[in-house]
Design a protein around this motif. Sequence first.
Motif, mmCIF file in Angstrom:
data_model
loop_
_atom_site.group_PDB
_atom_site.id
_atom_site.type_symbol
_atom_site.label_atom_id
_atom_site.label_comp_id
_atom_site.label_asym_id
_atom_site.label_seq_id
_atom_site.Cartn_x
_atom_site.Cartn_y
_atom_site.Cartn_z
ATOM 1 N N ALA A 176 0.864 -1.189 0.000
ATOM 2 C CA ALA A 176 0.000 0.000 0.000
ATOM 3 C C ALA A 176 0.896 1.232 0.000
ATOM 4 O O ALA A 176 1.801 1.324 0.825
ATOM 5 N N LEU A 204 0.611 -6.094 0.578
ATOM 6 C CA LEU A 204 -0.759 -6.598 0.451
ATOM 7 C C LEU A 204 -0.853 -7.776 -0.512
ATOM 8 O O LEU A 204 -1.838 -8.503 -0.499
ATOM 9 N N PRO A 239 -11.738 -14.417 -1.438
ATOM 10 C CA PRO A 239 -12.555 -13.761 -0.420
ATOM 11 C C PRO A 239 -12.270 -12.267 -0.332
ATOM 12 O O PRO A 239 -11.226 -11.795 -0.782
ATOM 13 N N SER A 240 -13.192 -11.542 0.275
ATOM 14 C CA SER A 240 -13.049 -10.085 0.449
ATOM 15 C C SER A 240 -11.762 -9.756 1.180
ATOM 16 O O SER A 240 -11.400 -10.429 2.142
ATOM 17 N N GLY A 241 -11.098 -8.701 0.697
ATOM 18 C CA GLY A 241 -9.867 -8.259 1.359
ATOM 19 C C GLY A 241 -8.688 -9.165 1.064
ATOM 20 O O GLY A 241 -7.612 -9.022 1.655
ATOM 21 N N GLY A 242 -8.842 -10.099 0.122
ATOM 22 C CA GLY A 242 -7.764 -11.043 -0.177
ATOM 23 C C GLY A 242 -6.617 -10.421 -0.964
ATOM 24 O O GLY A 242 -5.471 -10.856 -0.856
ATOM 25 N N GLY A 243 -6.926 -9.415 -1.786
ATOM 26 C CA GLY A 243 -5.864 -8.777 -2.560
ATOM 27 C C GLY A 243 -6.156 -8.721 -4.056
ATOM 28 O O GLY A 243 -5.256 -8.440 -4.850
ATOM 29 N N LYS A 244 -7.404 -8.952 -4.458
ATOM 30 C CA LYS A 244 -7.740 -8.958 -5.890
ATOM 31 C C LYS A 244 -7.578 -7.553 -6.480
ATOM 32 O O LYS A 244 -6.942 -7.379 -7.525
ATOM 33 N N THR A 245 -8.169 -6.565 -5.801
ATOM 34 C CA THR A 245 -8.062 -5.189 -6.316
ATOM 35 C C THR A 245 -6.603 -4.727 -6.281
ATOM 36 O O THR A 245 -6.151 -3.986 -7.157
ATOM 37 N N THR A 246 -5.863 -5.212 -5.287
ATOM 38 C CA THR A 246 -4.443 -4.858 -5.205
ATOM 39 C C THR A 246 -3.717 -5.340 -6.461
ATOM 40 O O THR A 246 -2.909 -4.598 -7.054
ATOM 41 N N ARG A 255 -4.644 -3.079 -9.273
ATOM 42 C CA ARG A 255 -3.964 -1.780 -9.177
ATOM 43 C C ARG A 255 -2.512 -1.882 -9.630
ATOM 44 O O ARG A 255 -1.956 -0.947 -10.199
ATOM 45 N N TRP A 268 -0.834 1.479 -8.608
ATOM 46 C CA TRP A 268 0.090 1.373 -7.475
ATOM 47 C C TRP A 268 1.447 0.890 -7.982
ATOM 48 O O TRP A 268 1.490 0.002 -8.859
ATOM 49 N N GLN A 320 -13.731 -0.955 -9.557
ATOM 50 C CA GLN A 320 -14.790 -1.521 -8.722
ATOM 51 C C GLN A 320 -15.893 -0.481 -8.471
ATOM 52 O O GLN A 320 -17.062 -0.785 -8.569
ATOM 53 N N HIS A 377 -16.954 -11.826 -7.898
ATOM 54 C CA HIS A 377 -17.480 -12.606 -6.796
ATOM 55 C C HIS A 377 -18.553 -13.544 -7.313
ATOM 56 O O HIS A 377 -18.798 -14.598 -6.767
HETATM 57 N N1 LIG Z 1 -5.360 2.058 0.046
HETATM 58 C C1 LIG Z 1 -5.066 1.077 0.892
HETATM 59 N N2 LIG Z 1 -4.153 1.263 1.855
HETATM 60 C C2 LIG Z 1 -3.842 0.273 2.718
HETATM 61 N N3 LIG Z 1 -4.391 -0.958 2.685
HETATM 62 C C3 LIG Z 1 -5.308 -1.199 1.758
HETATM 63 C C4 LIG Z 1 -5.698 -0.205 0.806
HETATM 64 N N4 LIG Z 1 -6.631 -0.742 -0.009
HETATM 65 C C5 LIG Z 1 -6.824 -1.997 0.417
HETATM 66 N N5 LIG Z 1 -6.038 -2.269 1.471
HETATM 67 C C6 LIG Z 1 -5.952 -3.544 2.199
HETATM 68 O O1 LIG Z 1 -5.458 -4.490 1.286
HETATM 69 C C7 LIG Z 1 -6.065 -5.749 1.481
HETATM 70 C C8 LIG Z 1 -6.555 -6.265 0.141
HETATM 71 O O2 LIG Z 1 -7.524 -5.368 -0.358
HETATM 72 P P1 LIG Z 1 -8.135 -5.525 -1.806
HETATM 73 O O3 LIG Z 1 -8.961 -4.318 -2.074
HETATM 74 O O4 LIG Z 1 -7.058 -5.862 -2.755
HETATM 75 O O5 LIG Z 1 -9.076 -6.798 -1.562
HETATM 76 P P2 LIG Z 1 -10.097 -7.478 -2.546
HETATM 77 O O6 LIG Z 1 -9.675 -8.887 -2.650
HETATM 78 O O7 LIG Z 1 -10.218 -6.718 -3.824
HETATM 79 O O8 LIG Z 1 -11.434 -7.346 -1.702
HETATM 80 P P3 LIG Z 1 -12.956 -7.144 -2.187
HETATM 81 O O9 LIG Z 1 -13.394 -8.448 -2.777
HETATM 82 O O10 LIG Z 1 -13.680 -6.857 -0.926
HETATM 83 O O11 LIG Z 1 -12.970 -6.020 -3.165
HETATM 84 C C9 LIG Z 1 -7.172 -5.524 2.496
HETATM 85 O O12 LIG Z 1 -6.724 -6.058 3.715
HETATM 86 C C10 LIG Z 1 -7.307 -4.042 2.630
HETATM 87 O O13 LIG Z 1 -7.550 -3.671 3.939
#
Ligand SMILES: Nc1ncnc2c1ncn2[C@@H]1O[C@H](COP(=O)(O)OP(=O)(O)OP(=O)(O)O)[C@@H](O)[C@H]1O
Length: 604
Positions: free
Chosen positions: A345, A352, A371-378, A381, A387, A418, A531
């Motif tokens: 991040a 992440l 699952p949610s918060g797993g790191g897909k959006t990361t 990015r 990022w 998203q 999802h």
């Molecule tokens: N801007 C940020 N700064 C710090 N941590 C972040 C940031 N964005 C997301 N995170 C953390 O990174 C981890 C992964 O987030 P991410 O958005 O990649 O999950 P995801 O798999 O896309 O979830 P979802 O299905 O809910 O969209 C989470 O623990 C979240 O708290």
Amino acid sequence: MAPAKTLSSARRRDAARLTRGLRGIAIFLFVVSGLINLLALTGSFYMMQVYDRALTSGSIQTLAALSALAIGLYLFQGCFDVIRSQVLVRVGARFDDKIAPIAHRVTIDMPRLGFSTAEAMERGRDVDTVRSFLGGQGPGALFDLPWIPLYLAFVYFLHPWLGGLTLAGAVVLTMLTLISEVLTRRINNETRQAAIARGAIADSNARNAEVLKAMGFAPRAVARFDEVNREHLQLQTRSSDLGGTFGAISRVLRMVLQSATLGLGAYLTIKGELSAGAIIAASVASSRALAPVDQAIANWKPFVAARMAFQRLRETMTALSKAVEPMELPAPRQSLKIDKITVAAPGSGQVLLSDASFDVQAGKAVGIIGPSGGGKTTLVRAITGIWPILRGAVRLDGAELEQWPEETIGRHLGYLPQEVALLDATVDENISRLAESVEPAKVVEAATAAGIHEMILRLPLGYKTQLGPQGTALSAGQRQRIGLARALYDNPFLVIMDEPNSNLDGEGEAALTAAIEQVKARGGIVLIVAHRPSALQAVDDVGLIQGGKLVAFGPRDKILAPAQPRAAASVSASAPAAPERTVSMPRAVGIGEHSTALEVRVPA
Ligand SMILES: Nc1ncnc2c1ncn2[C@@H]1O[C@H](COP(=O)(O)OP(=O)(O)OP(=O)(O)O)[C@@H](O)[C@H]1O
């Protein structure tokens, strides 16, 4: 990676753009200020001549000639003053014209790099701060400062004691300026931080207006704003108090000095060492000598603000410095390679996603689940370059994203985030990504591919309908589909969609699947985070991201299986031949007819 030395010289080069062309203007203003100050001695000479010549001789003619000469010189001084202030205003405007677009570019980038929107906006205002300072009284006073010795010499020439007194006054006032600088620096900094905190809360309240209204906690949100506003106000008051106090001290000191000069002059006249005219001349000149210091103190707050803004602008100018501009490369057509990437991040530096690798060939689509918060959006990015990547690389046809010029690589990428926010512009401008000249055929092609051409035609002005701030004039599903059309515009090689079906109805989901098939058919690549299984109908491979790791990647049918009765799942998990563990996918919210729970088989 670029060598550090090259990058630092690129930073120096970019920072130098702030002051480019200003040296010549500064010299011009210095000379003009010299002339203004020289001409400002007119009053002193006039007094001296009137008292010592016209009055003693009783000649009206002499008085008239002296007066005419003084008026002429005053007019000249006025002209130079006008020239100086007009030049300064234009320097400010030119500075704004040149720097504001660069500062705005950085302002756009700051939130994605972990800064608050309020801080980004504040930084965007730095150019305004510098420009309005340049258009005010402050710079004139600063250009007058170097000419103080001219007055000191004049007064000294009238009588050394008077020169000494004026010099002492200048020293005391300068010390006052320095003390005011030390005392106000910290408080000005704190005031700025408080302004940013206040801006952040105001921004967050405005963005949550609907929730605040619906659940009735607007008064508490206002109270929270009130708290930071008061803190900001207190600091503002302290800072203005300091400025006001120093201003008053300096004004009183100047008056004391003026009277002291008169008194000393009178004493010297009584002793026969000075003429009556010289008393007045010395008083006028010594007060004029100290005026720039007085003005500098009065303008100290804007001066400090402008100086801090200028320093921040230096950082801003270098924030996006690049050692070398990338060369144009042929459009990618073969593959996407995610090569052991680790992503942190930008704000906190917390890792992440670590060590993720997979390859996708042209004509294929990949689904990313987990699952949610797993790191897909990361992951998304990192692939889109939003990022920075800590380690590893994202490659298109073997070349890292940074090896393309930013605009070129942008053309090869389609991205549906998203949360779709549209620009405050027309539908066609949004779909064409603000193209300088919108090509209607391409816009309609993208809208048709996203299945929204007919819907757009039903809007009041069709493709020319203004969408309002963030596209709020549309429903969430309509926004998402316009976002999809924008991602598909001009047939980019790589199309990345982060939960593209979260707001779509059955028809929208069918259009989405058709769009994915189309991208594949024309030899592009699709990466889709989902999802809901309905979005994965057209994908070939699936990757599972969990706890910041890519824990599985392979053919869709191998990785993804329809929900099994618990017993069957546990059999599959305990089968000795092919050890696998079973991960339950979270059930999507608001699932329609396409919904089924997902289970994913992960090699143990
Ligand atoms: N801007 C940020 N700064 C710090 N941590 C972040 C940031 N964005 C997301 N995170 C953390 O990174 C981890 C992964 O987030 P991410 O958005 O990649 O999950 P995801 O798999 O896309 O979830 P979802 O299905 O809910 O969209 C989470 O623990 C979240 O708290």
